[in-house]
Motif scaffolding. Structure first.
Motif, PDB file in Angstrom:
ATOM      1  N   ASP A  92      29.856  16.362   9.236  1.00  0.00           N
ATOM      2  CA  ASP A  92      28.884  16.873   8.283  1.00  0.00           C
ATOM      3  C   ASP A  92      29.595  17.356   7.012  1.00  0.00           C
ATOM      4  O   ASP A  92      30.821  17.527   6.982  1.00  0.00           O
ATOM      5  N   ASP A  93      28.805  17.616   5.981  1.00  0.00           N
ATOM      6  CA  ASP A  93      29.369  18.001   4.691  1.00  0.00           C
ATOM      7  C   ASP A  93      30.118  19.322   4.742  1.00  0.00           C
ATOM      8  O   ASP A  93      30.987  19.580   3.901  1.00  0.00           O
ATOM      9  N   ASP A  94      29.808  20.190   5.692  1.00  0.00           N
ATOM     10  CA  ASP A  94      30.495  21.477   5.789  1.00  0.00           C
ATOM     11  C   ASP A  94      31.762  21.417   6.624  1.00  0.00           C
ATOM     12  O   ASP A  94      32.391  22.449   6.895  1.00  0.00           O
ATOM     13  N   GLY A  95      32.148  20.208   7.044  1.00  0.00           N
ATOM     14  CA  GLY A  95      33.379  20.044   7.818  1.00  0.00           C
ATOM     15  C   GLY A  95      33.213  20.184   9.309  1.00  0.00           C
ATOM     16  O   GLY A  95      34.207  20.173  10.042  1.00  0.00           O
ATOM     17  N   THR A  96      31.976  20.288   9.775  1.00  0.00           N
ATOM     18  CA  THR A  96      31.738  20.341  11.214  1.00  0.00           C
ATOM     19  C   THR A  96      31.671  18.931  11.773  1.00  0.00           C
ATOM     20  O   THR A  96      31.007  18.058  11.206  1.00  0.00           O
ATOM     21  N   TYR A  97      32.362  18.708  12.883  1.00  0.00           N
ATOM     22  CA  TYR A  97      32.337  17.414  13.556  1.00  0.00           C
ATOM     23  C   TYR A  97      31.316  17.466  14.691  1.00  0.00           C
ATOM     24  O   TYR A  97      31.259  18.440  15.444  1.00  0.00           O
ATOM     25  N   TYR A  98      30.538  16.398  14.795  1.00  0.00           N
ATOM     26  CA  TYR A  98      29.565  16.280  15.874  1.00  0.00           C
ATOM     27  C   TYR A  98      29.874  15.031  16.693  1.00  0.00           C
ATOM     28  O   TYR A  98      30.235  13.983  16.136  1.00  0.00           O
ATOM     29  N   VAL A  99      29.730  15.153  17.991  1.00  0.00           N
ATOM     30  CA  VAL A  99      29.773  13.995  18.882  1.00  0.00           C
ATOM     31  C   VAL A  99      28.433  13.893  19.590  1.00  0.00           C
ATOM     32  O   VAL A  99      27.958  14.857  20.199  1.00  0.00           O
ATOM     33  N   TYR A 100      27.821  12.710  19.474  1.00  0.00           N
ATOM     34  CA  TYR A 100      26.570  12.386  20.152  1.00  0.00           C
ATOM     35  C   TYR A 100      26.926  11.345  21.208  1.00  0.00           C
ATOM     36  O   TYR A 100      27.647  10.383  20.918  1.00  0.00           O
ATOM     37  N   SER A 101      26.422  11.519  22.424  1.00  0.00           N
ATOM     38  CA  SER A 101      26.896  10.641  23.491  1.00  0.00           C
ATOM     39  C   SER A 101      25.803  10.291  24.487  1.00  0.00           C
ATOM     40  O   SER A 101      24.735  10.916  24.523  1.00  0.00           O
ATOM     41  N   THR A 102      26.085   9.278  25.285  1.00  0.00           N
ATOM     42  CA  THR A 102      25.183   8.796  26.330  1.00  0.00           C
ATOM     43  C   THR A 102      24.876   9.894  27.344  1.00  0.00           C
ATOM     44  O   THR A 102      25.728  10.725  27.668  1.00  0.00           O
ATOM     45  N   ASP A 103      23.659   9.872  27.860  1.00  0.00           N
ATOM     46  CA  ASP A 103      23.257  10.842  28.880  1.00  0.00           C
ATOM     47  C   ASP A 103      23.910  10.505  30.221  1.00  0.00           C
ATOM     48  O   ASP A 103      23.560   9.518  30.868  1.00  0.00           O
ATOM     49  N   VAL A 104      24.885  11.311  30.617  1.00  0.00           N
ATOM     50  CA  VAL A 104      25.504  11.198  31.940  1.00  0.00           C
ATOM     51  C   VAL A 104      25.693  12.594  32.500  1.00  0.00           C
ATOM     52  O   VAL A 104      25.803  13.572  31.751  1.00  0.00           O
ATOM     53  N   GLN A 105      25.728  12.706  33.805  1.00  0.00           N
ATOM     54  CA  GLN A 105      26.005  13.989  34.435  1.00  0.00           C
ATOM     55  C   GLN A 105      26.615  13.728  35.802  1.00  0.00           C
ATOM     56  O   GLN A 105      25.994  13.106  36.659  1.00  0.00           O
ATOM     57  N   THR A 106      27.846  14.161  35.977  1.00  0.00           N
ATOM     58  CA  THR A 106      28.567  13.944  37.223  1.00  0.00           C
ATOM     59  C   THR A 106      28.073  14.898  38.309  1.00  0.00           C
ATOM     60  O   THR A 106      27.969  16.099  38.087  1.00  0.00           O
ATOM     61  N   LYS A 107      27.745  14.325  39.462  1.00  0.00           N
ATOM     62  CA  LYS A 107      27.393  15.083  40.663  1.00  0.00           C
ATOM     63  C   LYS A 107      26.156  15.969  40.498  1.00  0.00           C
ATOM     64  O   LYS A 107      26.061  17.037  41.100  1.00  0.00           O
ATOM     65  N   ALA A 108      25.206  15.559  39.664  1.00  0.00           N
ATOM     66  CA  ALA A 108      23.979  16.341  39.505  1.00  0.00           C
ATOM     67  C   ALA A 108      22.889  15.438  38.954  1.00  0.00           C
ATOM     68  O   ALA A 108      23.146  14.338  38.460  1.00  0.00           O
ATOM     69  N   LYS A 109      21.651  15.901  39.045  1.00  0.00           N
ATOM     70  CA  LYS A 109      20.520  15.159  38.525  1.00  0.00           C
ATOM     71  C   LYS A 109      20.603  15.092  37.005  1.00  0.00           C
ATOM     72  O   LYS A 109      20.807  16.103  36.329  1.00  0.00           O
ATOM     73  N   LEU A 110      20.422  13.901  36.470  1.00  0.00           N
ATOM     74  CA  LEU A 110      20.578  13.650  35.045  1.00  0.00           C
ATOM     75  C   LEU A 110      19.400  14.202  34.250  1.00  0.00           C
ATOM     76  O   LEU A 110      18.243  14.054  34.639  1.00  0.00           O
ATOM     77  N   THR A 111      19.712  14.821  33.113  1.00  0.00           N
ATOM     78  CA  THR A 111      18.697  15.238  32.145  1.00  0.00           C
ATOM     79  C   THR A 111      18.867  14.388  30.890  1.00  0.00           C
ATOM     80  O   THR A 111      19.897  14.498  30.213  1.00  0.00           O
ATOM     81  N   PRO A 112      17.910  13.525  30.534  1.00  0.00           N
ATOM     82  CA  PRO A 112      18.062  12.668  29.360  1.00  0.00           C
ATOM     83  C   PRO A 112      17.723  13.396  28.059  1.00  0.00           C
ATOM     84  O   PRO A 112      17.046  14.418  28.077  1.00  0.00           O
ATOM     85  N   GLY A 113      18.224  12.840  26.934  1.00  0.00           N
ATOM     86  CA  GLY A 113      17.886  13.404  25.643  1.00  0.00           C
ATOM     87  C   GLY A 113      18.962  13.334  24.572  1.00  0.00           C
ATOM     88  O   GLY A 113      18.772  13.862  23.485  1.00  0.00           O
ATOM     89  N   VAL A 114      20.094  12.692  24.803  1.00  0.00           N
ATOM     90  CA  VAL A 114      21.236  12.546  23.892  1.00  0.00           C
ATOM     91  C   VAL A 114      22.020  13.854  23.782  1.00  0.00           C
ATOM     92  O   VAL A 114      21.603  14.812  23.131  1.00  0.00           O
ATOM     93  N   MET A 115      23.165  13.882  24.429  1.00  0.00           N
ATOM     94  CA  MET A 115      24.028  15.062  24.391  1.00  0.00           C
ATOM     95  C   MET A 115      24.657  15.240  23.008  1.00  0.00           C
ATOM     96  O   MET A 115      25.061  14.269  22.365  1.00  0.00           O
ATOM     97  N   VAL A 116      24.755  16.515  22.570  1.00  0.00           N
ATOM     98  CA  VAL A 116      25.347  16.838  21.276  1.00  0.00           C
ATOM     99  C   VAL A 116      26.383  17.941  21.463  1.00  0.00           C
ATOM    100  O   VAL A 116      26.117  18.959  22.101  1.00  0.00           O
ATOM    101  N   ARG A 117      27.591  17.709  20.899  1.00  0.00           N
ATOM    102  CA  ARG A 117      28.653  18.712  20.891  1.00  0.00           C
ATOM    103  C   ARG A 117      29.191  18.822  19.472  1.00  0.00           C
ATOM    104  O   ARG A 117      29.065  17.886  18.681  1.00  0.00           O
ATOM    105  N   LYS A 118      29.831  19.950  19.155  1.00  0.00           N
ATOM    106  CA  LYS A 118      30.397  20.105  17.820  1.00  0.00           C
ATOM    107  C   LYS A 118      31.753  20.792  17.875  1.00  0.00           C
ATOM    108  O   LYS A 118      32.108  21.448  18.861  1.00  0.00           O
ATOM    109  N   SER A 119      32.516  20.626  16.782  1.00  0.00           N
ATOM    110  CA  SER A 119      33.875  21.144  16.710  1.00  0.00           C
ATOM    111  C   SER A 119      34.243  21.372  15.251  1.00  0.00           C
ATOM    112  O   SER A 119      33.704  20.724  14.351  1.00  0.00           O
TER     113      SER A 119
END
Length: 462
Positions: free
Chosen positions: A48-75
């Motif tokens: 983003d313009d303020d220097g924040t990095y975002y990662v958008y990724s496939t819906d996966v969840q190890t060893k648990a019931k999956l919740t869909p909706g596009v995962m979002v993380r930032k750094s």
């Protein structure tokens, strides 16, 4: 060059110890705030313009019931990651109705003007009954609104598969939709910049494909970037099986819509060349140094560019338990003749810089990413001597030969004879880095040899 004649090169700066997260963290299975780099698959990077990095990724969840909706993380630094949430409350109604999807795949975010556009894929696994949907927002964290359907394909129909979208921009600033998979390969079509949707009907032009009758036959996860210095477009793709032998390949072209060729001049849309495993320049596959965790099935990358700094963003699975996917970010360097190569180690804040020649001598571990290899490739040992000699182990890598370093450009040249007595050369870059396996700073190199085979090195001791 005689040491007395050369210009002094300052001691390089190595990265400090980065934040680390536990592997195979059973305690975090139901605690999304503790996921950080865990449960990341098919990551799309956006700054983003303020220097924040975002990662958008496939819906996966190890060893648990999956919740869909596009995962979002930032750094803020590409190292420490914070869970944001899910972009959507679930699968959009139209996408679910048309595809029967149970989760959303491979999102890509692109900013046009003051509008953020997120392209997601919905599909029924193993079919080309798929849809690439568009959502729009005024913030990278949403809320997101429906923006239309960018591409759709029907199960069983001939032609491509509408998944794995990326918005690529050519040298003139025009926008293109890149997408596709195993079903008939990778396609590209022009976008209308005002709508974010294709500017003409149809699937567009095929630019990469494989013979589905051999090996896995799979090609997916396309990503295109333009390099002004080399005046080339680079198409990154992932080959083979997600769960058995995934690996990253690249080709380049004078034009965004191809043809794309590999290091040896083979077209990435050539389905007749055999073996198919030799098509596409392999940048990395599964690997394992002598210490620490090995990594398998790396792939589905995106690329981040910041000025002269380039990064590959991809997922990989721990070799001990491949059920668990993780986010990896690696620095991309460039060979003198304009091919990308990636660091053997994940990014930890290092900068490209001159490397004093006296730091090269010592014990090294070498990994050779043979294009036909399905297994995680183990490290071999070699010693690079202060007088420029290479003393290897007699295996397939550096048996014996010579090395030479251009200190100011940090460019390494290797010359050796392989086990068959054939003269070989390789060229690439020496980088500082963090040895994640041993938790110490390290010197690494990343090269391509004269057959287009990626060779990694990591210095382990004097």
């Amino acid at each position: 060059m005689d040491k007395a004649q050369r210009k002094d090169v300052p001691k390089p700066v190595f990265p400090a110890a980065p934040v680390t997260y536990p592997m195979y963290d059973e305690a975090a299975i139901h605690n999304e705030q503790a996921w950080q780099t865990m449960n990341v698959h098919d990551p799309g990077i956006f700054r983003d313009d303020d220097g924040t990095y975002y990662v958008y990724s496939t819906d996966v969840q190890t060893k648990a019931k999956l919740t869909p909706g596009v995962m979002v993380r930032k750094s803020k630094d590409l190292i420490a990651w914070e869970w944001v949430g899910r972009a959507l409350p679930g699968i959009p109604d139209l996408a679910k109705e048309e595809t029967g999807a149970s989760n959303l795949w491979a999102p890509d975010v692109f900013k046009h003007g003051d509008t953020y556009r997120m392209y997601y894929s919905a599909s029924s696994f193993g079919t080309n009954g798929s849809l690439i949907g568009l959502m729009t927002a005024k913030s990278p964290e949403g809320p997101w609104e429906e923006g239309g359907v960018a591409m759709r394909t029907k199960s069983g129909d001939p032609g491509p598969n509408a998944i794995d979208a990326q918005i690529a921009v050519d040298a003139m600033g025009k926008q293109w939709l890149l997408y596709g998979s195993f079903f008939d390969g990778i396609y590209i079509t022009r976008l209308n910049p005002e709508t974010g949707l294709p500017s003409e009907p149809g699937f567009g032009k095929r630019i990469a494909a494989r013979d589905k009758a051999t090996r896995e036959g799979a090609v997916e996860g396309p990503y295109i970037m333009y390099h002004e210095g080399f005046r080339q477009y680079y198409l990154f793709v992932s080959y083979d099986s997600l769960f058995r032998n995934y690996n990253v390949r690249v080709g380049r072209s004078d034009f965004i819509d191809g043809p794309y060729v590999d290091f040896n001049g083979r077209r990435l849309d050539d389905i007749h060349y055999m073996p198919q495993s030799d098509v596409g320049t392999k940048l990395m596959g599964g690997y394992e140094f002598s210490e620490g965790e090995g990594w398998v099935h790396p792939g589905h990358n995106s690329v981040l560019r910041e000025g002269d700094d380039w990064y590959m963003v991809h997922h990989a699975r721990g070799k001990t338990n491949p059920q668990w996917p993780y986010l990896h970010i690696r620095r991309i360097a460039w060979t003198p003749d304009g091919w990308p190569v990636v660091s053997p180690e994940r990014y930890a804040g290092e900068k490209e810089q001159p490397i004093p020649v006296e730091l090269i001598a010592g014990e090294w571990e070498i990994i050779v990413h043979l294009p036909e290899s399905d297994a995680a490739i183990g490290a071999e040992k070699a010693r690079l001597e202060a007088d420029g000699a290479i003393i290897g182990t007699g295996s397939t890598a550096l048996v014996s030969g010579q090395w030479q370093l251009d200190e100011h450009a940090a460019t390494l040249s290797l010359h050796w004879r392989d086990v068959n007595g054939e003269a070989r050369t390789a060229a690439g870059r020496v980088l500082t880095g963090w040895d994640w396996e041993r938790s110490v700073p390290a010197l690494v190199f990343t090269c391509l040899d004269d057959r287009g085979i990626a060779i990694w090195g990591k210095r382990t001791k004097d």
